[in-house]
Design a protein around this motif. Structure first.
Motif, PDB file in Angstrom:
ATOM      1  N   PRO A  14       0.838  -1.214   0.000  1.00  7.47           N
ATOM      2  CA  PRO A  14       0.000   0.000   0.000  1.00  7.47           C
ATOM      3  C   PRO A  14       0.865   1.255   0.000  1.00  7.47           C
ATOM      4  N   GLY A  15       0.462   2.216  -0.809  1.00  5.80           N
ATOM      5  CA  GLY A  15       1.227   3.443  -0.967  1.00  5.80           C
ATOM      6  C   GLY A  15       2.255   3.382  -2.077  1.00  5.80           C
ATOM      7  N   GLY A  16       2.462   2.206  -2.616  1.00  3.57           N
ATOM      8  CA  GLY A  16       3.455   2.034  -3.668  1.00  3.57           C
ATOM      9  C   GLY A  16       2.935   2.397  -5.048  1.00  3.57           C
ATOM     10  N   SER A  17       3.786   2.166  -6.041  1.00  2.48           N
ATOM     11  CA  SER A  17       3.471   2.526  -7.427  1.00  2.48           C
ATOM     12  C   SER A  17       3.748   1.358  -8.372  1.00  2.48           C
ATOM     13  N   LEU A  18       3.001   1.343  -9.450  1.00  6.24           N
ATOM     14  CA  LEU A  18       3.236   0.423 -10.561  1.00  6.24           C
ATOM     15  C   LEU A  18       2.918   1.153 -11.852  1.00  6.24           C
ATOM     16  N   LYS A  19       3.573   0.728 -12.921  1.00 10.02           N
ATOM     17  CA  LYS A  19       3.245   1.265 -14.239  1.00 10.02           C
ATOM     18  C   LYS A  19       2.906   0.104 -15.158  1.00 10.02           C
ATOM     19  N   LEU A  20       1.671   0.105 -15.637  1.00 12.73           N
ATOM     20  CA  LEU A  20       1.218  -0.913 -16.571  1.00 12.73           C
ATOM     21  C   LEU A  20       1.433  -0.437 -17.998  1.00 12.73           C
ATOM     22  N   SER A  21       1.714  -1.395 -18.869  1.00  9.67           N
ATOM     23  CA  SER A  21       1.853  -1.111 -20.286  1.00  9.67           C
ATOM     24  C   SER A  21       0.917  -2.014 -21.078  1.00  9.67           C
ATOM     25  N   CYS A  22       0.451  -1.510 -22.190  1.00 11.30           N
ATOM     26  CA  CYS A  22      -0.383  -2.291 -23.104  1.00 11.30           C
ATOM     27  C   CYS A  22       0.152  -2.058 -24.508  1.00 11.30           C
ATOM     28  N   ALA A  23       0.740  -3.094 -25.070  1.00  5.89           N
ATOM     29  CA  ALA A  23       1.322  -3.005 -26.400  1.00  5.89           C
ATOM     30  C   ALA A  23       0.357  -3.578 -27.428  1.00  5.89           C
ATOM     31  N   ALA A  24       0.103  -2.811 -28.461  1.00  2.52           N
ATOM     32  CA  ALA A  24      -0.828  -3.233 -29.512  1.00  2.52           C
ATOM     33  C   ALA A  24      -0.070  -3.679 -30.752  1.00  2.52           C
ATOM     34  N   SER A  25      -0.578  -4.725 -31.361  1.00  2.00           N
ATOM     35  CA  SER A  25      -0.055  -5.174 -32.656  1.00  2.00           C
ATOM     36  C   SER A  25      -1.241  -5.449 -33.579  1.00  2.00           C
ATOM     37  N   GLY A  26      -0.951  -5.419 -34.873  1.00  2.00           N
ATOM     38  CA  GLY A  26      -2.012  -5.662 -35.845  1.00  2.00           C
ATOM     39  C   GLY A  26      -2.887  -4.451 -36.120  1.00  2.00           C
ATOM     40  N   THR A  27      -2.521  -3.297 -35.578  1.00  2.00           N
ATOM     41  CA  THR A  27      -3.320  -2.089 -35.804  1.00  2.00           C
ATOM     42  C   THR A  27      -2.859  -1.318 -37.034  1.00  2.00           C
ATOM     43  N   GLY A  28      -1.753  -1.750 -37.615  1.00  2.00           N
ATOM     44  CA  GLY A  28      -1.215  -1.003 -38.735  1.00  2.00           C
ATOM     45  C   GLY A  28      -0.745   0.368 -38.296  1.00  2.00           C
ATOM     46  N   SER A  29      -0.973   1.336 -39.160  1.00  2.00           N
ATOM     47  CA  SER A  29      -0.497   2.688 -38.883  1.00  2.00           C
ATOM     48  C   SER A  29      -1.560   3.554 -38.215  1.00  2.00           C
ATOM     49  N   ILE A  30      -2.679   2.948 -37.785  1.00  2.00           N
ATOM     50  CA  ILE A  30      -3.789   3.753 -37.270  1.00  2.00           C
ATOM     51  C   ILE A  30      -4.002   3.589 -35.772  1.00  2.00           C
TER      52      ILE A  30
END
Length: 117
Positions: A14-30
């Protein structure tokens, strides 16, 4: 085929920090046109919206996380982030990433966040 892969979850005090990431593929250039969101689901509860960021980088947060969590995106890396500070035990849940475009929704598999001493 659009795929979203979350990472960065774990066990934090409790009181700590985390950083989540979400990497997308298959979206092309959009990827930049997607509205991206973070959701969470605690045991025995419904999935709820945590934060969302639009293609124009407008953001919105659940009241329970305002001032503690920050959503951001890097369109060059096809990635959306969730910086979580001042974590509380009630933030414990599986966190999911969602991408939305043209009335289609895509979900990641989720990453577990556990806040406990």
């Amino acid at each position: 085929q659009v795929q979203l892969v979350e990472s960065g979850g774990g066990l934090v005090q409790p009181g700590g920090s985390l950083k989540l990431s979400c990497a997308a593929s298959g979206t092309g250039s959009i990827f930049g046109r997607y509205t991206m969101g973070w959701y969470r689901q605690a045991p025995g509860k419904q999935r709820e919206l945590v934060a969302v960021i639009t293609r124009g980088a407008d953001t919105n947060y659940a009241d329970s996380v305002k001032g503690r969590f920050t959503i951001s995106r890097d369109n060059g890396k096809n990635t959306v982030y969730l910086q979580m500070n001042s974590l509380k035990p009630e933030d414990t849940a599986v966190y999911f990433c969602k991408g939305s475009i043209f009335a289609a929704d895509y979900w990641g598999q989720g990453t577990q966040v556990t806040v406990s001493s």
